[in-house]
Design a protein around this motif. Structure first.
Motif, short mmCIF file in Angstrom:
data_model
loop_
_atom_site.label_atom_id
_atom_site.label_comp_id
_atom_site.label_asym_id
_atom_site.label_seq_id
_atom_site.Cartn_x
_atom_site.Cartn_y
_atom_site.Cartn_z
N ALA A 1 0.47 -29.33 14.56
CA ALA A 1 0.38 -28.41 15.69
C ALA A 1 1.72 -27.73 15.95
CB ALA A 1 -0.07 -29.16 16.94
N SER A 2 2.81 -28.42 15.71
CA SER A 2 4.11 -27.82 15.97
C SER A 2 4.54 -26.89 14.84
CB SER A 2 5.17 -28.92 16.15
OG SER A 2 5.32 -29.67 14.96
N LYS A 3 3.95 -27.01 13.64
CA LYS A 3 4.37 -26.21 12.50
C LYS A 3 3.52 -24.95 12.28
CE LYS A 3 6.17 -30.12 9.90
NZ LYS A 3 5.99 -30.97 8.73
N LYS A 4 2.26 -24.98 12.68
CA LYS A 4 1.34 -23.88 12.38
C LYS A 4 0.96 -23.12 13.64
CE LYS A 4 -0.84 -26.37 8.56
NZ LYS A 4 -2.10 -26.92 8.06
N SER A 5 0.97 -21.80 13.55
CA SER A 5 0.46 -21.01 14.67
C SER A 5 -1.05 -20.90 14.51
CB SER A 5 1.10 -19.63 14.68
OG SER A 5 0.74 -18.93 13.50
#
Length: 82
Positions: free
Chosen positions: A21-25
């Motif tokens: 969740a923190s890496k992908k928009s």
């Protein structure tokens, strides 16, 4: 040991989701891209319809489990009925 393994497995899956969740928009929680049969539609409208169907299916399952628990409490018999 079994329950410790279950909790550790659930925690590992949750941590994997948090890091994605923190890496992908545009990340959707619970979407790990696992679709070996190719059932998930490619178009946005089909994806939204499938996601809504999954939510409704989950809600229906929760109602069913609640009914089973209520019946078990009222009758005094456990599940499965033996």
């Amino acid at each position: 040991i079994y329950w410790i393994a279950c909790i550790a497995g659930a925690a590992a899956i949750d941590l994997y989701g948090i890091t994605n969740a923190s890496k992908k928009s545009g990340y959707t929680p619970g979407n790990f891209g696992f679709d070996p049969l190719g059932i998930f539609p490619k178009d946005k409208e089909g994806q939204k319809r499938m996601e809504l169907a999954e939510i409704k299916n989950g809600r229906l399952a929760m109602i069913a489990v609640g009914g089973i628990a209520t019946q078990s409490i009222i009758t005094g018999h456990g599940f499965p009925y033996i």
